[in-house]
Design an enzyme around this catalytic site. Structure first.
Site, short mmCIF file in Angstrom:
data_model
loop_
_atom_site.label_atom_id
_atom_site.label_comp_id
_atom_site.label_asym_id
_atom_site.label_seq_id
_atom_site.Cartn_x
_atom_site.Cartn_y
_atom_site.Cartn_z
N CYS A 84 -36.54 33.35 71.23
CA CYS A 84 -35.21 33.16 71.81
C CYS A 84 -35.29 31.94 72.72
O CYS A 84 -36.12 31.06 72.49
CB CYS A 84 -34.75 34.42 72.55
SG CYS A 84 -35.68 34.80 74.04
N GLN A 85 -34.50 31.88 73.76
CA GLN A 85 -34.55 30.72 74.65
C GLN A 85 -35.70 30.81 75.64
O GLN A 85 -36.40 29.84 75.86
CB GLN A 85 -33.22 30.56 75.40
CG GLN A 85 -33.11 29.26 76.17
CD GLN A 85 -33.19 28.03 75.28
OE1 GLN A 85 -32.63 28.00 74.18
NE2 GLN A 85 -33.89 27.01 75.72
#
Length: 117
Positions: A84-85
């Site tokens: 993800c981020q």
């Protein structure tokens, strides 16, 4: 009295960042060596807009909020690498995958924020 509140908050944050039981973690440096391996499946759980802005081409976009409805598109027997981020959403996604019966799940520590590719 205020320090008890701080300890509780810190404890909660540490608990939230810990990987799910049975989930391994990897670094973005180690990830680079895995990308050519066709026996693995790569899942990016960020939003479509985040994915469109910047992504690793080997990763398929399956946003966290719709991951449960897309599990049938994945092979439970393959090693599944999740990003993800920052690593928080992918940690949650890894937990979902483990509960759904995926046996080999890896979370990318630091996520796209740590990716230099």
């Amino acid at each position: 009295m205020g320090w008890i509140f701080i300890v509780i908050i810190v404890g909660f944050l540490v608990w939230r960042m810990m990987p799910a039981k049975g989930v391994r973690t990897t670094t973005t440096t180690e990830l680079k060596g895995m990308l050519k391996d066709k026996t693995k499946q790569f899942i990016d759980v960020r939003t479509p807009a985040e994915y469109k802005g910047r992504h690793i081409k080997e990763f398929s976009n399956m946003p966290l909020n719709s991951l449960n409805t897309q599990l049938d598109k994945l092979d439970k027997s393959k090693e599944t690498i999740v990003i993800c981020q920052s690593g928080m959403r992918s940690s949650k996604a890894a937990s979902i995958l483990k509960k759904a019966g995926f046996t080999d799940v890896v979370n990318v520590r630091g996520g796209m924020s740590a990716w230099q590719g």
